[in-house]
Design a protein around this motif. Structure first.
Motif, PDB file in Angstrom:
ATOM      1  N   GLY A  34      45.695   3.728  56.611  1.00 28.58           N
ATOM      2  CA  GLY A  34      46.276   4.185  57.878  1.00 28.58           C
ATOM      3  C   GLY A  34      45.705   3.507  59.114  1.00 28.58           C
ATOM      4  O   GLY A  34      46.327   3.527  60.175  1.00 28.58           O
ATOM      5  N   ARG A  35      44.528   2.901  58.985  1.00 25.35           N
ATOM      6  CA  ARG A  35      43.936   2.257  60.166  1.00 25.35           C
ATOM      7  C   ARG A  35      44.579   0.887  60.430  1.00 25.35           C
ATOM      8  O   ARG A  35      44.425   0.334  61.512  1.00 25.35           O
ATOM      9  CB  ARG A  35      42.424   2.103  59.979  1.00 25.35           C
ATOM     10  N   GLN A  36      45.276   0.343  59.422  1.00 21.02           N
ATOM     11  CA  GLN A  36      45.990  -0.933  59.623  1.00 21.02           C
ATOM     12  C   GLN A  36      47.426  -0.625  60.008  1.00 21.02           C
ATOM     13  O   GLN A  36      48.356  -0.813  59.237  1.00 21.02           O
ATOM     14  CB  GLN A  36      45.934  -1.779  58.344  1.00 21.02           C
ATOM     15  N   HIS A  37      47.575  -0.114  61.225  1.00 19.88           N
ATOM     16  CA  HIS A  37      48.876   0.432  61.612  1.00 19.88           C
ATOM     17  C   HIS A  37      49.674  -0.495  62.517  1.00 19.88           C
ATOM     18  O   HIS A  37      50.851  -0.294  62.728  1.00 19.88           O
ATOM     19  CB  HIS A  37      48.682   1.780  62.310  1.00 19.88           C
ATOM     20  N   ARG A  38      49.034  -1.499  63.100  1.00 21.28           N
ATOM     21  CA  ARG A  38      49.793  -2.429  63.941  1.00 21.28           C
ATOM     22  C   ARG A  38      49.159  -3.813  63.882  1.00 21.28           C
ATOM     23  O   ARG A  38      47.974  -3.949  63.602  1.00 21.28           O
ATOM     24  CB  ARG A  38      49.879  -1.930  65.384  1.00 21.28           C
ATOM     25  N   ARG A  39      49.972  -4.792  64.165  1.00 20.40           N
ATOM     26  CA  ARG A  39      49.501  -6.177  64.060  1.00 20.40           C
ATOM     27  C   ARG A  39      49.082  -6.682  65.436  1.00 20.40           C
ATOM     28  O   ARG A  39      49.872  -6.712  66.371  1.00 20.40           O
ATOM     29  CB  ARG A  39      50.624  -7.036  63.481  1.00 20.40           C
ATOM     30  N   LEU A  51      54.290   2.544  52.759  1.00 19.34           N
ATOM     31  CA  LEU A  51      55.329   3.541  53.046  1.00 19.34           C
ATOM     32  C   LEU A  51      56.705   3.030  52.612  1.00 19.34           C
ATOM     33  O   LEU A  51      57.509   3.774  52.049  1.00 19.34           O
ATOM     34  CB  LEU A  51      55.340   3.884  54.545  1.00 19.34           C
ATOM     35  N   ARG A  52      56.973   1.742  52.859  1.00 16.23           N
ATOM     36  CA  ARG A  52      58.247   1.149  52.431  1.00 16.23           C
ATOM     37  C   ARG A  52      58.373   1.192  50.910  1.00 16.23           C
ATOM     38  O   ARG A  52      59.433   1.458  50.357  1.00 16.23           O
ATOM     39  CB  ARG A  52      58.348  -0.310  52.922  1.00 16.23           C
ATOM     40  N   GLU A  53      57.249   0.910  50.247  1.00 12.32           N
ATOM     41  CA  GLU A  53      57.252   0.906  48.775  1.00 12.32           C
ATOM     42  C   GLU A  53      57.583   2.305  48.239  1.00 12.32           C
ATOM     43  O   GLU A  53      58.396   2.460  47.322  1.00 12.32           O
ATOM     44  CB  GLU A  53      55.877   0.445  48.276  1.00 12.32           C
ATOM     45  N   LEU A  54      56.958   3.337  48.824  1.00 11.68           N
ATOM     46  CA  LEU A  54      57.217   4.718  48.394  1.00 11.68           C
ATOM     47  C   LEU A  54      58.680   5.091  48.668  1.00 11.68           C
ATOM     48  O   LEU A  54      59.331   5.741  47.851  1.00 11.68           O
ATOM     49  CB  LEU A  54      56.271   5.686  49.107  1.00 11.68           C
ATOM     50  N   SER A  55      59.171   4.667  49.829  1.00  4.07           N
ATOM     51  CA  SER A  55      60.568   4.943  50.178  1.00  4.07           C
ATOM     52  C   SER A  55      61.522   4.294  49.169  1.00  4.07           C
ATOM     53  O   SER A  55      62.478   4.928  48.685  1.00  4.07           O
ATOM     54  CB  SER A  55      60.847   4.413  51.588  1.00  4.07           C
ATOM     55  N   SER A  75      58.298   2.394  60.136  1.00  2.00           N
ATOM     56  CA  SER A  75      58.632   1.483  59.034  1.00  2.00           C
ATOM     57  C   SER A  75      59.602   2.131  58.042  1.00  2.00           C
ATOM     58  O   SER A  75      60.225   1.442  57.246  1.00  2.00           O
ATOM     59  CB  SER A  75      57.359   1.031  58.304  1.00  2.00           C
ATOM     60  N   ILE A  76      59.706   3.482  58.072  1.00  2.00           N
ATOM     61  CA  ILE A  76      60.653   4.190  57.187  1.00  2.00           C
ATOM     62  C   ILE A  76      61.456   5.207  58.011  1.00  2.00           C
ATOM     63  O   ILE A  76      61.332   6.410  57.800  1.00  2.00           O
ATOM     64  CB  ILE A  76      59.927   4.873  55.998  1.00  2.00           C
ATOM     65  N   PRO A  77      62.277   4.729  58.952  1.00  2.00           N
ATOM     66  CA  PRO A  77      62.920   5.650  59.907  1.00  2.00           C
ATOM     67  C   PRO A  77      63.879   6.661  59.285  1.00  2.00           C
ATOM     68  O   PRO A  77      64.160   7.690  59.893  1.00  2.00           O
ATOM     69  CB  PRO A  77      63.662   4.699  60.863  1.00  2.00           C
ATOM     70  N   LEU A  78      64.398   6.390  58.077  1.00  3.05           N
ATOM     71  CA  LEU A  78      65.363   7.309  57.469  1.00  3.05           C
ATOM     72  C   LEU A  78      64.721   8.289  56.492  1.00  3.05           C
ATOM     73  O   LEU A  78      65.418   9.087  55.859  1.00  3.05           O
ATOM     74  CB  LEU A  78      66.468   6.508  56.762  1.00  3.05           C
ATOM     75  N   ASN A  79      63.409   8.222  56.339  1.00  3.98           N
ATOM     76  CA  ASN A  79      62.701   9.151  55.439  1.00  3.98           C
ATOM     77  C   ASN A  79      61.983  10.232  56.234  1.00  3.98           C
ATOM     78  O   ASN A  79      61.675  10.050  57.406  1.00  3.98           O
ATOM     79  CB  ASN A  79      61.666   8.388  54.596  1.00  3.98           C
TER      80      ASN A  79
END
Length: 282
Positions: A34-39, A51-55, A75-79
């Protein structure tokens, strides 16, 4: 086990249930990477990828607590992605374990140890109706130690803490270095008692420094939740207090299972106001 091993096990369980379950919900209190949240430069966005993988595996809802930056849910706006806070449990632990704990502007102040924890501290101070202060980290950008720029000093912004109890609030204690430095500086400004409240207590460099600070009177209580593994040694410390999240987590599971909106349990405002009323009456 490493976080990566835990995450692989989670995916194995999901793949075993896929196609049979009515719905798959994942409760991940400490959000994976969770700490790697933005580039900011060229670092990987592990949390968003996970999160995308789980989705993609068919997970409907992800439940987490005090995410380092909840905007990663973009990253997963529809979940479904729900981020809960243990504010009420922290207050309950303080009221239960601290003698003569007074919640008003003359006796209490909330402190954010850095700019990242500001939103938590603002919410805490607003709901209690007390003042807030913050520290910001001054770093030496000319050197790199263990992949980070070392902190040169913590600078304080806010009203006087003299004679007041102080609650320092953040999402996690990793080594505890910056948290302890903030506590020491607060004490040097003649605060009365210092309480540290964090959702996750990892204590990656052991308890020795916390013991020393407690003996010197620089910290009075350290409150963390039971949402992550805690070493047995921590549970025996005289300054350690657990904020028990079991009941709250059970009610979240119950509500999801009965297809009711999680909004019923998300907001703790009413419970906090009731608790404050009881405290003030006593």
């Amino acid at each position: 086990m490493s976080p990566d091993n835990h995450f692989q096990d989670l995916k194995r369980i999901i793949s075993a249930a896929t196609g049979k379950a009515h719905r798959i919900n994942v409760i991940m209190p400490f959000l994976y990477e969770g700490r790697q949240h933005r580039r900011k430069k060229r670092e990987s966005l592990d949390c968003a990828l996970a999160l995308r993988e789980l989705s993609d595996m068919g997970v409907s809802n992800i439940i987490t607590f005090d995410a380092h930056d909840p905007r990663v849910q973009n990253s997963i706006p529809l979940n479904g992605f729900d981020n809960f806070f243990p504010t009420y449990q922290f207050l309950k632990a303080l009221v239960k374990n601290v003698d003569n704990f007074q919640v008003d502007n003359d006796h209490l102040m909330i402190i954010s140890p850095d700019e990242g924890a500001m939103s938590r501290a603002v919410y805490f101070s607003n709901i209690l109706g007390v003042d807030m202060g913050m520290f910001y980290k001054r770093r030496d950008y000319s050197t790199v130690v263990n992949g980070k720029n070392p902190i040169v000093a913590h600078e304080f912004l806010g009203d006087s803490v003299e004679g007041k109890d102080v609650v320092i609030i953040d999402d996690m204690i990793s080594s505890g270095e910056s948290m302890l430095d903030v506590a020491k500086q607060i004490k040097e400004r003649h605060a009365n008692r210092v309480f540290i409240c964090t959702t996750y207590g990892l204590f990656t460099e052991g308890m020795d420094k916390f013991d020393a600070y407690y003996e010197k009177g620089w910290i009075d209580k350290v409150i963390t939740t039971n949402l992550n593994y805690r070493i047995p040694e921590l549970l025996t410390k005289p300054y350690y207090v657990e904020a028990n999240m079991s009941k709250y987590l059970a009610s979240i599971i119950d509500i999801i299972n009965h297809d009711v909106s999680v909004e019923k349990v998300r907001s703790s405002n009413e419970k906090i106001m009731d608790l404050m009323k009881r405290v003030n009456q006593e």
